[in-house]
Design a protein around this motif. Structure first.
Motif, mmCIF file in Angstrom:
data_model
loop_
_atom_site.group_PDB
_atom_site.id
_atom_site.type_symbol
_atom_site.label_atom_id
_atom_site.label_comp_id
_atom_site.label_asym_id
_atom_site.label_seq_id
_atom_site.Cartn_x
_atom_site.Cartn_y
_atom_site.Cartn_z
ATOM 1 N N GLU A 127 32.675 42.971 29.774
ATOM 2 C CA GLU A 127 33.100 44.311 29.926
ATOM 3 C C GLU A 127 32.380 45.111 31.060
ATOM 4 O OE1 GLU A 127 33.307 46.179 26.130
ATOM 5 O OE2 GLU A 127 34.753 44.732 25.503
ATOM 6 N N GLN A 128 31.103 45.037 30.914
ATOM 7 C CA GLN A 128 30.263 45.582 31.874
ATOM 8 C C GLN A 128 30.319 44.991 33.052
ATOM 9 O OE1 GLN A 128 26.016 45.147 30.958
ATOM 10 N NE2 GLN A 128 25.144 46.710 32.324
ATOM 11 N N CYS A 129 30.596 43.503 33.413
ATOM 12 C CA CYS A 129 30.801 43.106 34.805
ATOM 13 C C CYS A 129 32.119 43.629 35.123
ATOM 14 C CB CYS A 129 31.078 41.577 34.408
ATOM 15 S SG CYS A 129 29.388 40.735 33.987
ATOM 16 N N ALA A 130 33.330 43.638 34.338
ATOM 17 C CA ALA A 130 34.352 44.356 34.873
ATOM 18 C C ALA A 130 34.385 45.685 35.443
ATOM 19 C CB ALA A 130 35.368 44.207 33.551
ATOM 20 N N ARG A 131 33.568 46.722 34.695
ATOM 21 C CA ARG A 131 33.383 47.760 35.195
ATOM 22 C C ARG A 131 32.555 47.859 36.389
ATOM 23 N NH1 ARG A 131 32.260 48.592 29.767
ATOM 24 N NH2 ARG A 131 30.075 48.623 30.004
ATOM 25 N N ALA A 132 31.621 46.937 36.752
ATOM 26 C CA ALA A 132 30.806 47.022 37.770
ATOM 27 C C ALA A 132 31.619 46.574 38.983
ATOM 28 C CB ALA A 132 29.555 45.887 37.649
ATOM 29 N N LEU A 133 32.567 45.468 38.589
ATOM 30 C CA LEU A 133 33.453 45.123 39.807
ATOM 31 C C LEU A 133 34.312 46.230 40.121
ATOM 32 C CD1 LEU A 133 34.294 42.708 41.668
ATOM 33 C CD2 LEU A 133 35.880 42.069 39.662
ATOM 34 N N ASP A 134 34.808 46.934 39.140
ATOM 35 C CA ASP A 134 35.704 48.174 39.598
ATOM 36 C C ASP A 134 35.159 48.848 40.478
ATOM 37 O OD1 ASP A 134 37.840 46.827 38.007
ATOM 38 O OD2 ASP A 134 37.447 48.170 36.220
ATOM 39 N N GLY A 135 33.958 49.285 40.119
ATOM 40 C CA GLY A 135 33.131 50.351 41.040
ATOM 41 C C GLY A 135 33.003 49.643 42.320
ATOM 42 N N PHE A 136 32.687 48.550 42.426
ATOM 43 C CA PHE A 136 32.279 47.626 43.812
ATOM 44 C C PHE A 136 33.782 47.883 44.516
ATOM 45 C CE2 PHE A 136 32.250 44.242 46.577
ATOM 46 C CZ PHE A 136 31.090 44.301 47.593
ATOM 47 N N ALA A 137 34.943 47.581 43.896
ATOM 48 C CA ALA A 137 36.201 47.784 44.389
ATOM 49 C C ALA A 137 36.286 48.998 44.890
ATOM 50 C CB ALA A 137 37.400 47.181 43.393
ATOM 51 N N ASP A 138 36.099 50.193 44.460
ATOM 52 C CA ASP A 138 36.160 51.587 44.815
ATOM 53 C C ASP A 138 35.279 51.717 45.925
ATOM 54 O OD1 ASP A 138 38.157 52.002 42.747
ATOM 55 O OD2 ASP A 138 36.278 52.820 41.425
ATOM 56 N N ALA A 139 34.221 51.151 46.227
ATOM 57 C CA ALA A 139 33.463 51.312 47.517
ATOM 58 C C ALA A 139 34.022 50.607 48.479
ATOM 59 C CB ALA A 139 32.004 50.734 47.265
ATOM 60 N N VAL A 140 34.440 49.402 48.096
ATOM 61 C CA VAL A 140 35.302 48.541 49.159
ATOM 62 C C VAL A 140 36.646 49.232 49.762
ATOM 63 C CG1 VAL A 140 36.574 46.556 49.878
ATOM 64 C CG2 VAL A 140 34.393 46.284 48.437
ATOM 65 N N TYR A 141 37.266 49.897 48.931
ATOM 66 C CA TYR A 141 38.366 50.662 49.453
ATOM 67 C C TYR A 141 38.069 51.876 50.034
ATOM 68 C CZ TYR A 141 40.578 47.844 45.474
ATOM 69 O OH TYR A 141 40.819 46.984 44.829
ATOM 70 N N ALA A 142 37.158 52.627 49.584
ATOM 71 C CA ALA A 142 36.319 53.750 50.523
ATOM 72 C C ALA A 142 35.947 53.485 51.768
ATOM 73 C CB ALA A 142 35.449 54.332 49.645
ATOM 74 N N ALA A 143 35.282 52.290 51.933
ATOM 75 C CA ALA A 143 34.850 51.625 53.227
ATOM 76 C C ALA A 143 35.895 51.384 54.058
ATOM 77 C CB ALA A 143 33.858 50.560 53.032
ATOM 78 N N ASP A 144 36.843 50.674 53.696
ATOM 79 C CA ASP A 144 38.153 50.759 54.529
ATOM 80 C C ASP A 144 38.753 51.849 54.969
ATOM 81 O OD1 ASP A 144 40.113 48.931 55.548
ATOM 82 O OD2 ASP A 144 41.403 49.495 53.692
ATOM 83 N N THR A 145 38.947 52.824 53.995
ATOM 84 C CA THR A 145 39.634 54.277 54.494
ATOM 85 C C THR A 145 38.669 54.892 55.310
ATOM 86 O OG1 THR A 145 40.589 54.184 52.092
ATOM 87 C CG2 THR A 145 40.618 56.236 53.588
ATOM 88 N N ASP A 146 37.441 54.682 55.345
ATOM 89 C CA ASP A 146 36.581 55.473 56.180
ATOM 90 C C ASP A 146 36.572 54.971 57.608
ATOM 91 O OD1 ASP A 146 36.124 57.262 54.243
ATOM 92 O OD2 ASP A 146 34.272 56.535 53.631
ATOM 93 N N ALA A 147 36.899 53.422 57.582
ATOM 94 C CA ALA A 147 36.628 52.684 58.973
ATOM 95 C C ALA A 147 37.412 53.337 60.073
ATOM 96 C CB ALA A 147 37.178 51.184 58.768
ATOM 97 N N PRO A 148 36.807 53.326 61.280
ATOM 98 C CA PRO A 148 37.732 53.939 62.347
ATOM 99 C C PRO A 148 39.046 53.072 62.704
ATOM 100 C CG PRO A 148 35.615 52.958 63.125
ATOM 101 C CD PRO A 148 35.674 52.859 61.512
ATOM 102 N N ASN A 159 22.990 46.599 49.904
ATOM 103 C CA ASN A 159 23.248 46.367 51.331
ATOM 104 C C ASN A 159 24.544 46.902 52.065
ATOM 105 O OD1 ASN A 159 20.878 44.751 51.282
ATOM 106 N ND2 ASN A 159 21.969 42.910 50.506
ATOM 107 N N SER A 160 25.310 47.646 51.018
ATOM 108 C CA SER A 160 26.568 48.242 51.866
ATOM 109 C C SER A 160 27.379 47.192 52.167
ATOM 110 C CB SER A 160 26.341 49.740 52.882
ATOM 111 O OG SER A 160 25.575 50.446 52.219
ATOM 112 N N HIS A 161 27.545 46.363 51.643
ATOM 113 C CA HIS A 161 28.262 44.952 52.060
ATOM 114 C C HIS A 161 29.778 45.251 51.297
ATOM 115 C CE1 HIS A 161 28.890 40.295 52.470
ATOM 116 N NE2 HIS A 161 29.257 40.939 54.037
ATOM 117 N N PHE A 162 30.307 46.167 51.785
ATOM 118 C CA PHE A 162 31.739 46.343 51.130
ATOM 119 C C PHE A 162 32.695 45.691 51.766
ATOM 120 C CE2 PHE A 162 28.849 50.292 50.091
ATOM 121 C CZ PHE A 162 28.836 49.808 48.844
ATOM 122 N N THR A 163 32.996 44.501 51.664
ATOM 123 C CA THR A 163 33.955 43.702 52.247
ATOM 124 C C THR A 163 35.045 43.118 51.236
ATOM 125 O OG1 THR A 163 32.965 41.718 52.508
ATOM 126 C CG2 THR A 163 32.519 43.214 54.273
#
Length: 180
Positions: free
Chosen positions: A159-180, A115-119
């Motif tokens: 460990e799998q959950c931690a990796r998934a959360l790290d990936g989600f965090a990267d997406a949140v940070y990227a969405a924050d960087t891309d925000a106008p 859902n691209s809910h990267f908050t």
């Protein structure tokens, strides 16, 4: 062949009413990781922390009106492997529950990603959920005195959950960087 286990046995008698007293003892024993050998006889592998906790619980039971309790230390003359199996099965049940919750966690991360809910709020909520899962694992692992086989699967799921959360965090940070 593994070394024989020495057990602490708490045998108690509590009047049926009020039922909250029995329920309270049951909850305390469950939190310690005790298994029931039979009705009102609970067992834990011997160690100093278990002994302190059971001595304290025995004293509390002894103070209840019409109740009694004895704390024994015992070696199994026969059937010791059955006790170890039951103790490890109880831990494995707890580990399996953690694995199930990890699956739920991963499904939540997948939903939020789809859902691209990267908050940051969602990231914080998921981080808290993972910390709760880790805390739960640590409690179960602390009770796992006999090396239940389910521990490894639960650790891998976390460990799998931690990796998934790290990936989600990267997406949140990227969405924050891309925000106008």
């Amino acid at each position: 062949m593994s070394e024989p286990v020495t057990w602490l046995l708490l045998a108690y008698r509590i009047p049926s009413e009020p039922s909250r007293l029995r329920a309270g003892v049951w909850r305390r024993l469950k939190a310690l990781g005790a298994i029931y050998v039979q009705n009102a006889v609970a067992a834990l592998p011997t160690d100093p922390a278990a002994e302190r906790a059971l001595r304290s619980l025995r004293a509390e039971i002894a103070e209840m009106d019409g109740a009694s309790a004895q704390l024994l230390q015992a070696d199994a003359l026969a059937g010791g492997a059955d006790l170890v199996t039951a103790y490890n099965a109880a831990r494995d049940d707890e580990y399996e529950e953690i694995v199930d919750r990890c699956r739920d966690f991963l499904a939540e991360i997948e939903r939020e990603t789809a859902n691209s809910h990267f908050t940051y709020g969602e990231l914080e909520e998921n981080d808290e959920d993972l910390n709760k899962l880790r805390g739960w694992f640590e409690k179960v692992a602390a009770r796992d005195r006999l090396g239940a086989p389910g521990r490894e699967a639960a650790a891998k799921a976390l460990e799998q959950c931690a990796r998934a959360l790290d990936g989600f965090a990267d997406a949140v940070y990227a969405a924050d960087t891309d925000a106008p």
